[in-house]
Design a protein around this motif. Sequence first.
Motif, PDB file in Angstrom:
ATOM      1  N   UNK A  31       0.855  -1.184   0.000  1.00  0.00           N
ATOM      2  CA  UNK A  31       0.000   0.000   0.000  1.00  0.00           C
ATOM      3  C   UNK A  31       0.888   1.229   0.000  1.00  0.00           C
ATOM      4  N   UNK A  32       0.465   2.299  -0.684  1.00  0.00           N
ATOM      5  CA  UNK A  32       1.211   3.545  -0.554  1.00  0.00           C
ATOM      6  C   UNK A  32       1.150   4.006   0.900  1.00  0.00           C
ATOM      7  N   UNK A  33       2.184   4.704   1.337  1.00  0.00           N
ATOM      8  CA  UNK A  33       2.232   5.158   2.730  1.00  0.00           C
ATOM      9  C   UNK A  33       2.369   6.670   2.755  1.00  0.00           C
ATOM     10  N   UNK A  34       1.510   7.281   3.546  1.00  0.00           N
ATOM     11  CA  UNK A  34       1.669   8.718   3.828  1.00  0.00           C
ATOM     12  C   UNK A  34       2.112   8.819   5.282  1.00  0.00           C
ATOM     13  N   UNK A  35       3.255   9.410   5.476  1.00  0.00           N
ATOM     14  CA  UNK A  35       3.781   9.499   6.842  1.00  0.00           C
ATOM     15  C   UNK A  35       4.142  10.944   7.144  1.00  0.00           C
TER      16      UNK A  35
END
Lengths: 722, 115
Positions: free
Chosen positions: A117-121
């Motif tokens: 999954x793409x990750x936004x951090x």
Amino acid sequence: MPFISRINRQSDYNIFSPSTPIVIDNGASYFRIGWAGETDPRVIFRNIVQRPRHKVTGETVTIVGDHDPGLLKYFDCTRSGPRSAFDSNVVYQFEIMEYILDFGFDRMGAIGSQIDHPVLITECVCNPVHSRSKMAELLFESYGVPSIAFGVDAAFSYKYNQQHGICDKDGLAISPGFSTSHVIPFVNGEPVYKGCCRTNVGGFHVTDYLKQLLSLKHPHHMARLTWEKVEDLKMEHCYIAPDYAEEAQLFQKGGKEVEDKTRYWQLPWVPPPTEEPPSEEELARKAAIKERQGQRLREMAEAKRSSRINELENELNNLEFLLQQLEQVEEKAIPSFLSDTGYVSKQEIESAVLKVNASLRKAKGEPKQAENEEKADASTNGKYPLINVPDNLLTPEQLKEKKRQIFLKTTTEGRQRAKQKRFEEELEREKKNQLEEERRLENPELYLEQMRVKYKDLYERVEQRKRLKTNGGHTNGNNLSGGVGRGERLNAAQRERMRLLTTAAFDRGKGEDTFGARDEDWQLYKLMSKDHDDDEDGADGDETELARISSRLQEIDPTFVPKRESTPSQPSAEVPRIRPLTKEDCQIVIGVERFRCPEVLFCPNLIGIDQVGLDEMVGVSLRRMPSEDACLVDRLTSSILMTGGSCLLPGMGERLEAGIRMIRPCGSPIKVVRALDPILDAWRGASVYASSLLFPQQTFSKMDYYEKGEYWLRGYQPRYSL
Amino acid sequence: MVLPTHLSFKKIQMYEKYPKGQARGRHWKHLKQILQAENYQNYPPDELNYVNIESPPSMHPCKKICDITGFEAPYSDPRTNLRYANAEVFKLVRSLPNDYVQRYLALRNAAVVLK
């Protein structure tokens, strides 16, 4: 109202398509992870890792987030405290970060061979590229994340609140975080980092300050003041004073209002058991027992006495019978007759009779006959008729008798004299007492004072003498055996004897021995003798005087307590009493600290951080704005959003508004609002952002990362308005 | 919560990256070292970075509060350097053991630090 960790493992990981991003708010205090598009993060836990050893196997395990105190039974946490991946607000320890991410993804229910999954951090403003690239590397290499986006938490929070109409597209975000505070201006919904500023003070410092102050104030309860507990205390009780000086003055004056504002944390405290005075029955029972015992003793004594009287009477009868028999026996036959009775002569039997008579009288409790005799003798001087007769007129028997009479006379006279002396002393004492009584009646206060002074003087003198005599000896000066080992201390007299002995020994050795030529030489032996040890002529007088004064003082002064002997012969029954802990001793008082600790956000100088506080940061930020457009500045100040955990402190809005009003020109529009949820809004904003259709354009893949290099990553900046 | 040692979703496991029993030096840098390595001085001064967004010192005079009570402190003890509000607190200040004095001073970063 502590934050509750949410760490149940999610089971619906499968139903999310690989295009659904995972959103992580990586805050210095809490780690929040969840799915894009949802309103709440799935998993929340404290951003800390502990690596204790198992007590039995010695295996090191990794505990992430808050741990169950029950686990401590099995693990030894003394060597490794909780560790954070953050230095200030920058991630620097990626090993710890990896543990945390492991745990976060695991709780999300991640399965499969990688995180697909793409990750936004989130990261901090102007994150150093080293930290950013390490984070990207970690996510790409260890987890196989397809693409990543970085964003600033405060910006997401601002965007979220903008969408909900709390703040405008132009405005300021004030974000007091865990270890740092930021002010970020927004123009057209985009953060203007040119105008942002950071002060290195945050919720951590508030809690730490509170913890330090409380543990300095209550050193006995230091162990109770754990980080978690103090954090709870802060969230429950701390507030921001509208004006620190005014509030402090209020507390300094004290009064009802302050009493209401002061909080007490009562630690567990068990009241000491109260000793009830014994009841009437108990007393009566004890008295009865005592009485019975006394009765028994008296009976026993009585029986003993009667048996003794019996015995003596028998003996007397026997002796009298013997005497009677003796009278009938001829003079010559006496020795043979007496040989089997054990007596030698008639006189001896008579004296034995007298003796038995005397003891019988004593046993019966009759007064001594001797005294009567004495009285009788005192008057009659003719008892010693032979004394005044010259020796040459007397026969040898009479001479012997005369000697006896002289001896008797001198002893009786001596006794008389002693008696007279005693009587005189008695009189003297009586007179002295009377005199003192008169003096006392004259001026009781002065008299008492004088007595006390005298007592003290005497006491000291006696003590001093005792000390000199013992001189630190371990046996209290009565070392009767005299066997003093090497290295043991001697008292003064013993030391003197030692000295004499040694000098005497030396004298023997040299030349002609003249010892004994003079009479004084023989005095040496007297000095050497052991009996010489106690010369207490002066001491005796002092001691009796001391006893007299102390008894007198006890009579007239109710407050007087005679001083104890410095070395009591037996351990006294009363142990020094320890004051029992009262309820107040187990209380932690939080008064001024309630507003003193949050004050560090506005006045970092208090904890030695030489930077501007939250209110002044707004001024700094406005000054840093690239364009000096007065209109824009007014628009910014009329939409100030507070976000971040420390905004939950009551009074924050009012204080900020007052502070900003001071630095802005008169009449400028100022409006301070609080975010919908200062803690979770950053994640929610990020969630909304990541669920947008345009989000994939803001991310970068592993390919991008390796092709474009670090320089590009430095400049990476997402667009927040999609 | 105790972390399992093997996680299926990881491409490189923890025990592979940091093998057990192998001594490894410090593999991380403190923030100070990170910032130094960033070489901010090589970039134009108006470019933003972690260091230059920091706030400046305050323009207001530093608030002086009593180290012990938190009240306004007009006095400071020349012997201990602690600030105090009144005579009563002064007595307390003078009776404090040096250990405590240093801890109070450390609160505002004024303690004597031996290096």
